[in-house]
Design a protein around this motif. Sequence first.
Motif, PDB file in Angstrom:
ATOM      1  N   PRO A 256      -6.764 -13.862   8.350  1.00 15.09           N
ATOM      2  CA  PRO A 256      -6.656 -12.685   9.223  1.00 15.09           C
ATOM      3  C   PRO A 256      -7.138 -12.919  10.652  1.00 15.09           C
ATOM      4  O   PRO A 256      -6.781 -12.151  11.537  1.00 15.09           O
TER       5      PRO A 256
ATOM      6  N   ALA B 108      -3.249 -11.764  11.277  1.00 16.53           N
ATOM      7  CA  ALA B 108      -3.617 -10.581  12.062  1.00 16.53           C
ATOM      8  C   ALA B 108      -2.437  -9.635  12.254  1.00 16.53           C
ATOM      9  O   ALA B 108      -2.632  -8.427  12.402  1.00 16.53           O
TER      10      ALA B 108
ATOM     11  N   ILE C 196     -11.019  -5.471  15.103  1.00 18.02           N
ATOM     12  CA  ILE C 196      -9.752  -4.749  15.240  1.00 18.02           C
ATOM     13  C   ILE C 196      -8.665  -5.817  15.306  1.00 18.02           C
ATOM     14  O   ILE C 196      -8.553  -6.537  16.314  1.00 18.02           O
ATOM     15  N   LEU C 197      -7.893  -5.931  14.255  1.00 11.02           N
ATOM     16  CA  LEU C 197      -6.915  -7.026  14.188  1.00 11.02           C
ATOM     17  C   LEU C 197      -5.825  -6.822  15.235  1.00 11.02           C
ATOM     18  O   LEU C 197      -5.355  -5.707  15.461  1.00 11.02           O
TER      19      LEU C 197
ATOM     20  N   ARG D  23      -9.376 -16.219  21.841  1.00 11.13           N
ATOM     21  CA  ARG D  23     -10.323 -17.223  22.341  1.00 11.13           C
ATOM     22  C   ARG D  23      -9.948 -17.684  23.754  1.00 11.13           C
ATOM     23  O   ARG D  23     -10.811 -17.875  24.603  1.00 11.13           O
TER      24      ARG D  23
ATOM     25  N   ARG E 152      -9.225 -14.391  27.008  1.00 14.64           N
ATOM     26  CA  ARG E 152     -10.239 -13.335  27.174  1.00 14.64           C
ATOM     27  C   ARG E 152     -10.155 -12.678  28.551  1.00 14.64           C
ATOM     28  O   ARG E 152     -10.364 -11.489  28.685  1.00 14.64           O
TER      29      ARG E 152
ATOM     30  N   LEU F 104     -11.280  -5.403  25.296  1.00 16.57           N
ATOM     31  CA  LEU F 104     -10.500  -6.454  24.625  1.00 16.57           C
ATOM     32  C   LEU F 104      -9.012  -6.199  24.857  1.00 16.57           C
ATOM     33  O   LEU F 104      -8.541  -5.068  24.711  1.00 16.57           O
TER      34      LEU F 104
ATOM     35  N   ASP G 262       0.026 -10.676  18.371  1.00 18.17           N
ATOM     36  CA  ASP G 262       0.198 -10.146  17.014  1.00 18.17           C
ATOM     37  C   ASP G 262       0.268  -8.633  16.997  1.00 18.17           C
ATOM     38  O   ASP G 262       0.944  -8.040  16.178  1.00 18.17           O
TER      39      ASP G 262
HETATM   40  C1  LIG Z   1      -9.142 -14.076  17.809  1.00 18.49           C
HETATM   41  C2  LIG Z   1     -10.647 -14.100  17.599  1.00 18.49           C
HETATM   42  C3  LIG Z   1     -10.953 -14.740  16.240  1.00 18.49           C
HETATM   43  C4  LIG Z   1     -11.295 -14.943  18.712  1.00 18.49           C
HETATM   44  O1  LIG Z   1     -12.598 -15.059  18.373  1.00 18.49           O
HETATM   45  P1  LIG Z   1     -13.695 -15.852  19.235  1.00 18.49           P
HETATM   46  O2  LIG Z   1     -13.125 -16.472  20.427  1.00 18.49           O
HETATM   47  O3  LIG Z   1     -14.402 -16.729  18.285  1.00 18.49           O
HETATM   48  O4  LIG Z   1     -14.604 -14.678  19.729  1.00 18.49           O
HETATM   49  P2  LIG Z   1     -15.836 -14.132  18.944  1.00 18.49           P
HETATM   50  O5  LIG Z   1     -15.491 -13.978  17.492  1.00 18.49           O
HETATM   51  O6  LIG Z   1     -16.994 -15.017  19.280  1.00 18.49           O
HETATM   52  O7  LIG Z   1     -16.005 -12.708  19.583  1.00 18.49           O
HETATM   53  C5  LIG Z   1     -16.665 -12.492  20.818  1.00 18.49           C
HETATM   54  C6  LIG Z   1     -17.129 -11.052  20.862  1.00 18.49           C
HETATM   55  O8  LIG Z   1     -16.019 -10.183  20.918  1.00 18.49           O
HETATM   56  C7  LIG Z   1     -15.974  -9.346  19.775  1.00 18.49           C
HETATM   57  N1  LIG Z   1     -14.613  -9.296  19.317  1.00 18.49           N
HETATM   58  C8  LIG Z   1     -13.676 -10.253  19.484  1.00 18.49           C
HETATM   59  N2  LIG Z   1     -12.524  -9.864  18.947  1.00 18.49           N
HETATM   60  C9  LIG Z   1     -12.761  -8.634  18.434  1.00 18.49           C
HETATM   61  C10 LIG Z   1     -11.952  -7.720  17.753  1.00 18.49           C
HETATM   62  N3  LIG Z   1     -10.671  -8.001  17.497  1.00 18.49           N
HETATM   63  N4  LIG Z   1     -12.489  -6.555  17.365  1.00 18.49           N
HETATM   64  C11 LIG Z   1     -13.762  -6.260  17.619  1.00 18.49           C
HETATM   65  N5  LIG Z   1     -14.592  -7.107  18.265  1.00 18.49           N
HETATM   66  C12 LIG Z   1     -14.086  -8.267  18.671  1.00 18.49           C
HETATM   67  C13 LIG Z   1     -16.870 -10.003  18.752  1.00 18.49           C
HETATM   68  O9  LIG Z   1     -17.423  -9.093  17.835  1.00 18.49           O
HETATM   69  C14 LIG Z   1     -17.906 -10.612  19.641  1.00 18.49           C
HETATM   70  O10 LIG Z   1     -18.790  -9.612  20.051  1.00 18.49           O
HETATM   71  P3  LIG Z   1     -20.357  -9.849  20.045  1.00 18.49           P
HETATM   72  O11 LIG Z   1     -20.566 -10.968  21.032  1.00 18.49           O
HETATM   73  O12 LIG Z   1     -20.916  -8.533  20.457  1.00 18.49           O
HETATM   74  O13 LIG Z   1     -20.691 -10.260  18.647  1.00 18.49           O
HETATM   75  C15 LIG Z   1     -11.224 -12.664  17.658  1.00 18.49           C
HETATM   76  O14 LIG Z   1     -10.916 -12.073  18.907  1.00 18.49           O
HETATM   77  C16 LIG Z   1     -10.732 -11.815  16.513  1.00 18.49           C
HETATM   78  O15 LIG Z   1     -11.335 -11.829  15.437  1.00 18.49           O
HETATM   79  N6  LIG Z   1      -9.621 -11.041  16.723  1.00 18.49           N
HETATM   80  C17 LIG Z   1      -9.027 -10.281  15.667  1.00 18.49           C
HETATM   81  C18 LIG Z   1      -8.079 -11.165  14.880  1.00 18.49           C
HETATM   82  C19 LIG Z   1      -6.825 -11.475  15.640  1.00 18.49           C
HETATM   83  O16 LIG Z   1      -6.215 -10.602  16.236  1.00 18.49           O
HETATM   84  N7  LIG Z   1      -6.403 -12.724  15.556  1.00 18.49           N
HETATM   85  C20 LIG Z   1      -5.172 -13.171  16.171  1.00 18.49           C
HETATM   86  C21 LIG Z   1      -5.451 -14.035  17.341  1.00 18.49           C
HETATM   87  S1  LIG Z   1      -3.927 -14.463  18.153  1.00 18.49           S
END
Ligand SMILES: CC(C)(COP(=O)(O)OP(=O)(O)OC[C@H]1O[C@@H](n2cnc3c(N)ncnc32)[C@H](O)[C@@H]1OP(=O)(O)O)[C@@H](O)C(=O)NCCC(=O)NCCS
Length: 403
Positions: free
Chosen positions: A246, A251, A282-283, A288, A291, A334, A339
């Motif tokens: 996910p 997602a 929130i999917l 990454r 941002r 965000l 997706d």
């Molecule tokens: C894509 C994703 C995994 C990138 O993650 P990452 O670069 O590792 O970023 P992090 O997981 O370290 O998140 C950074 C911060 O933003 C928040 N955040 C990031 N994406 C978020 C989301 N979709 N919903 C809520 N909070 C989110 C995290 O909780 C974190 O907050 P914090 O510092 O207060 O704990 C992440 O944005 C995510 O889980 N998105 C939802 C899944 C998704 O849509 N995936 C498809 C990607 S194309």
Amino acid sequence: METRTGFKVESLLVLDNRLPMFVGEYPVEQQVHEGLEGVLVARSAISDVNGDIGALQYRGIDIRELAAHSTFEEVVYLLWTNELPTPSQLEAFKIALAAEREVDAGIYEILRFLSHYMKPMDALRTAVSVLASDNPGEDNTRPESRLMKAMYLTAKFPTLVAYYCRESQGKMWVHPDPRLGHAENFLYMMHGKRPTPLEARAMDLTMLLMAEHSFNASTFAARVTASTLSDMGAAITSAMGTLKGPLHGGANQGALEMLFEIGTLENVEPYIDRALAAKQRILGFGHRIYRKAGDSRVPYIKDMLYQLCAQAGDFHLYELANAVAEVVWERKRLFPNVDFYMAPLLHMLGIPMDLLTPFFAMCRIAGWTAHIMEQYANNRLIRPNALYVGPVERPYIPIDQRV
Ligand SMILES: CC(C)(COP(=O)(O)OP(=O)(O)OC[C@H]1O[C@@H](n2cnc3c(N)ncnc32)[C@H](O)[C@@H]1OP(=O)(O)O)[C@@H](O)C(=O)NCCC(=O)NCCS
């Protein structure tokens, strides 16, 4: 939780918790980059994602140009060969791909069997694995053999997805039509009738935009597998297993489920607030790389969603998606990722919810295969290291003295 013999699995968890861990300082040069963030792991000439300005290029060509003027097949040619095809090269390539779409009866049988036991992404991953083994002449050391395999898998993947869909809905199977383009033919096999020009264009554009995205998690997984000189089928299977999660390709399904759960515009704010208060992701939001400036592919997908809603005379999903995007931006700053808007767009094209992630795989196979070929062409085994933080120099206690 107990095994068949009554063994309590929790007893192993307790054991794990008791392990003394290293607590101390490591030298700076041993810093760990969690999630490999910011780490350059290879040189690649396939695509470039510039998150600071929200730009994406395939082989140096801006995705905006490709989205405006190209097709999925043209982009696949570009990704695999580094060049845009001439009209005659493109024509010959399209004919060759279309001729590979049909799948052996045995593969259909296997997929039919799997469809009763597995979820679509798992069934299709297994079917692709079987399909990929069906080429005894394959030789990873020859570039032409790799290209042949890439064509074979890319051409057949939509056939598997459409077959799974119709089989699970109890509908008659529709054979591929070699006169139709890759995207249009997919919709034809799914629905048993030719799509409107707008639907065909929406599908083609989505496939083109999803074809490649640099070193994302599934592409990296594919390259790790290829770096052991395992075969292309094994590398694609690794990628599919990775895409399913996910936080990656899964997602899109999660985003659509959320939109349906929210249901009405009035419910958007309370739903998102509840989810964020419960620390849920929130999917379909966040990325990454994107941002700062947002996902470069979103405007195209969003516009296509608008056009499909206009064709249907129903803007509910479009308005709902925009309302969610607004609230998530207000609360968390965000951006929606590709997706998020792709999910309702695919819904408008009649793709069932549980086939959204397989659809993603069906597009991304173009990029995966390009990366696998690039890896083979200049291979070095990918084998990173980890900082050991476990217990050290523990005495071995003979079994009869342990408590
Ligand atoms: C894509 C994703 C995994 C990138 O993650 P990452 O670069 O590792 O970023 P992090 O997981 O370290 O998140 C950074 C911060 O933003 C928040 N955040 C990031 N994406 C978020 C989301 N979709 N919903 C809520 N909070 C989110 C995290 O909780 C974190 O907050 P914090 O510092 O207060 O704990 C992440 O944005 C995510 O889980 N998105 C939802 C899944 C998704 O849509 N995936 C498809 C990607 S194309």
